[in-house]
Design an enzyme around this catalytic site. Structure first.
Site, PDB file in Angstrom:
ATOM      1  N   TYR A  33     -55.569  17.074  11.040  1.00  0.00           N
ATOM      2  CA  TYR A  33     -56.510  17.723  11.467  1.00  0.00           C
ATOM      3  C   TYR A  33     -57.409  16.757  13.530  1.00  0.00           C
ATOM      4  O   TYR A  33     -57.593  15.992  12.894  1.00  0.00           O
ATOM      5  CB  TYR A  33     -56.934  18.934  10.938  1.00  0.00           C
ATOM      6  N   ARG A  52     -56.997   8.551  16.920  1.00  0.00           N
ATOM      7  CA  ARG A  52     -57.253   9.011  15.315  1.00  0.00           C
ATOM      8  C   ARG A  52     -56.213   9.765  15.484  1.00  0.00           C
ATOM      9  O   ARG A  52     -55.353   9.390  14.126  1.00  0.00           O
ATOM     10  CB  ARG A  52     -58.670   9.433  15.646  1.00  0.00           C
ATOM     11  N   ARG A 100     -39.956  23.253  -1.865  1.00  0.00           N
ATOM     12  CA  ARG A 100     -40.674  22.773  -2.533  1.00  0.00           C
ATOM     13  C   ARG A 100     -40.858  21.331  -3.223  1.00  0.00           C
ATOM     14  O   ARG A 100     -40.016  21.472  -4.266  1.00  0.00           O
ATOM     15  CB  ARG A 100     -42.610  23.659  -3.095  1.00  0.00           C
ATOM     16  N   LYS A 147     -57.984  11.605   8.817  1.00  0.00           N
ATOM     17  CA  LYS A 147     -58.595  13.140   9.453  1.00  0.00           C
ATOM     18  C   LYS A 147     -57.340  14.110   8.247  1.00  0.00           C
ATOM     19  O   LYS A 147     -56.463  15.161   8.843  1.00  0.00           O
ATOM     20  CB  LYS A 147     -58.486  13.360  10.199  1.00  0.00           C
ATOM     21  N   GLU A 179     -70.672   9.268   4.331  1.00  0.00           N
ATOM     22  CA  GLU A 179     -71.170  10.109   5.250  1.00  0.00           C
ATOM     23  C   GLU A 179     -71.202  11.560   4.884  1.00  0.00           C
ATOM     24  O   GLU A 179     -71.375  11.777   3.792  1.00  0.00           O
ATOM     25  CB  GLU A 179     -70.010   9.459   6.137  1.00  0.00           C
ATOM     26  N   LEU A 203     -64.431   8.355   7.793  1.00  0.00           N
ATOM     27  CA  LEU A 203     -63.479   8.743   8.692  1.00  0.00           C
ATOM     28  C   LEU A 203     -64.109   7.982  10.327  1.00  0.00           C
ATOM     29  O   LEU A 203     -65.643   8.087  10.278  1.00  0.00           O
ATOM     30  CB  LEU A 203     -64.152  10.271   8.655  1.00  0.00           C
TER      31      LEU A 203
HETATM   32  N1  PLP Z   1     -67.083  12.468   9.014  1.00  0.00           N
HETATM   33  C1  PLP Z   1     -65.978  13.303   8.093  1.00  0.00           C
HETATM   34  C2  PLP Z   1     -66.061  13.587   6.780  1.00  0.00           C
HETATM   35  C3  PLP Z   1     -65.646  13.811   9.184  1.00  0.00           C
HETATM   36  O1  PLP Z   1     -65.167  15.339   8.813  1.00  0.00           O
HETATM   37  C4  PLP Z   1     -66.235  14.696  10.857  1.00  0.00           C
HETATM   38  C5  PLP Z   1     -65.942  15.523  12.080  1.00  0.00           C
HETATM   39  O2  PLP Z   1     -65.398  16.244  11.135  1.00  0.00           O
HETATM   40  C6  PLP Z   1     -67.178  13.270  10.666  1.00  0.00           C
HETATM   41  C7  PLP Z   1     -67.640  11.910  10.472  1.00  0.00           C
HETATM   42  C8  PLP Z   1     -67.308  13.030  12.189  1.00  0.00           C
HETATM   43  O3  PLP Z   1     -66.410  12.740  13.505  1.00  0.00           O
HETATM   44  P1  PLP Z   1     -66.556  13.191  14.904  1.00  0.00           P
HETATM   45  O4  PLP Z   1     -67.386  12.274  15.335  1.00  0.00           O
HETATM   46  O5  PLP Z   1     -64.749  12.629  15.385  1.00  0.00           O
HETATM   47  O6  PLP Z   1     -65.867  14.744  14.823  1.00  0.00           O
END
Ligand code: PLP
Length: 296
Positions: A33, A52, A100, A147, A179, A203
Site C-alpha cells: 500500500y 516506493r 487459497r 510497505k 521506527e 520502511l
Molecule cells: N515507518 C512506518 C512503519 C510506516 O508505516 C510509515 C508510514 O506509514 C513511515 C515509516 C513513514 O513513511 P512515509 O513518510 O512514507 O509516510
C-alpha cells in the site's frame, strides 16, 4: 455523504465496493500500500510514493495494477470526486483473487483499491502541542522495507500507545530504536539530526526523504545511524515524520520529558520547511536501489 472509492477501474459509492473473500489480501495480507498526503487538493510527493510502490511490488513479484501515470489519474479523480482539500489518499494493491494456496498463483490479476480520508494536515493541533510516545519491542517481520498491508504488529503497538495516552509507539530491537508503528523516528543530539539508515529494518519513509533533503540543503547537521532509547530520553529534541502526520514533535517518551518538554526548534523548522516545499510541488525521487539488504 458517502465517499466515492476506486476499485479495479470503477468509481463506486463506498458501500457498493465489494472484494471477493478469496482475495489474497484478505486471506494472506498478500498486498502492498501507499498513503499520499493531500494539501490544498494536491498530491504531495507523489513521485517518491510511486517509486516506493514500484519497489514493494517488485520485491513481491507483483504486477502493477495499472500504469503508473494512470494511478496518478485515479488519485486525482478521487480527490476531485470527493471534494478533498486536505487529508490523504490510501491505495492498496493485492495479488488478486485465487483459490487459497500459499505459493503465488500465475493466472491472477491484482486488485486495486483506493479511497480518500479527510484530515487536518496543515493546521494540526498536535504540531503545536507535540505528541507523546511509548517504547515497545519490535516484533515485526524482517522485510520492513516492503510497505506490506500485514500491519498487525503495528496495530498492537498503536493500541498500546492509545491505552497509555500516547500518539505513537517507538519500536526497538537489539537495543536500538527502529521506527514508529506508522512513522519514522528522529532525535536531535548535540545539534545533529539523527535517524536510522535505510535497510530492511525500517520502511524508507517518503517524508523522511524530503526532510533529509531539506535539512541537507540548509546545512543542518544530519547523521544516519541507529540510536538507543537512552539517547532518545536524553536528546535535545525528538520528532517523527509520516505522510499522514508530516512532522510532529515528540515531547515525551515513556513518561520522560524530552528537552524542555515542548516542541523544539528543529522539528518546528523542519515542519515549516516541509509545508513550504510541499506547496511548491518540489519533491525528490526515492533512491530505492540504495536500500541495503541488511544492517545500518
Ligand atoms: N515507518 C512506518 C512503519 C510506516 O508505516 C510509515 C508510514 O506509514 C513511515 C515509516 C513513514 O513513511 P512515509 O513518510 O512514507 O509516510
Amino acid at each position: 455523504m458517502s465517499r466515492i472509492v476506486h476499485l479495479n477501474g470503477r468509481y463506486l459509492p463506498e458501500d457498493e465496493a465489494k472484494v471477493s473473500v478469496f482475495d489474497r489480501g484478505y486471506l494472506f495480507a498478500d498486498g502492498v500500500y501507499e498513503v499520499t498526503a493531500v494539501i490544498d487538493g494536491k498530491l504531495i510527493d507523489f513521485g517518491p510514493h510511486m517509486d516506493r510502490l514500484s519497489r514493494s511490488l517488485g520485491e513481491l513479484d507483483m504486477a502493477w495494477p495499472v500504469a503508473r501515470d494512470h494511478l496518478r489519474e485515479v488519485h486525482e479523480d478521487l480527490i476531485e470526486r470527493n471534494g478533498l482539500r486536505e487529508g490523504r489518499v490510501y491505495m492498496q494493491v493485492t495479488r488478486g483473487v485465487s483459490e487459497r494456496d500459499f505459493a503465488y498463483p500465475t493466472d491472477v490479476s491484482s486488485t486495486l483499491l483506493a479511497f480518500t480520508q479527510a484530515a487536518r494536515v496543515t493546521a494540526d493541533p498536535k504540531a503545536e502541542a507535540g505528541v507523546k510516545a511509548i517504547s515497545i519491542p519490535d516484533i515485526r517481520w524482517k522485510r520492513r522495507d516492503i510497505k506490506s498491508i500485514a500491519l498487525l504488529a503495528q496495530c498492537m503497538g498503536k493500541q498500546k500507545a492509545a491505552e497509555a495516552g500516547a500518539y505513537e509507539a517507538w519500536m526497538y530491537e537489539d537495543g536500538y530504536v527502529t521506527e514508529g508503528t506508522s512513522s519514522t523516528s528522529y532525535i536531535v543530539a548535540d545539534g545533529c539530526i539523527v535517524t536510522r539508515g535505510l535497510s530492511n529494518v525500517v520502511l524508507p519513509g517518503v517524508t523522511r526523504l524530503a526532510i533529509m533533503r531539506l535539512a541537507a540543503e540548509r546545512g543542518m547537521a544530519l547523521e544516519e545511524r541507529p540510536f538507543t532509547l537512552e539517547e532518545a530520553y536524553a536528546s535535545e529534541e525528538a520528532f517523527l515524520t509520516s505522510a499522514s502526520a508530516l512532522v510532529l514533535p515528540v515531547v515525551e517518551i515513556d513518561g520522560r520529558s524530552i528537552g524542555d518538554g515542548r516542541p523544539g526548534p528543529v522539528a518546528r523548522r523542519l515542519r515549516a520547511l516541509y509545508l513550504e516545499a510541499a506547496l511548491d510541488g518540489s519533491s525528490a525521487s526515492m533512491p530505492v536501489d540504495k536500500i541495503r539488504a541488511r544492517g545500518d
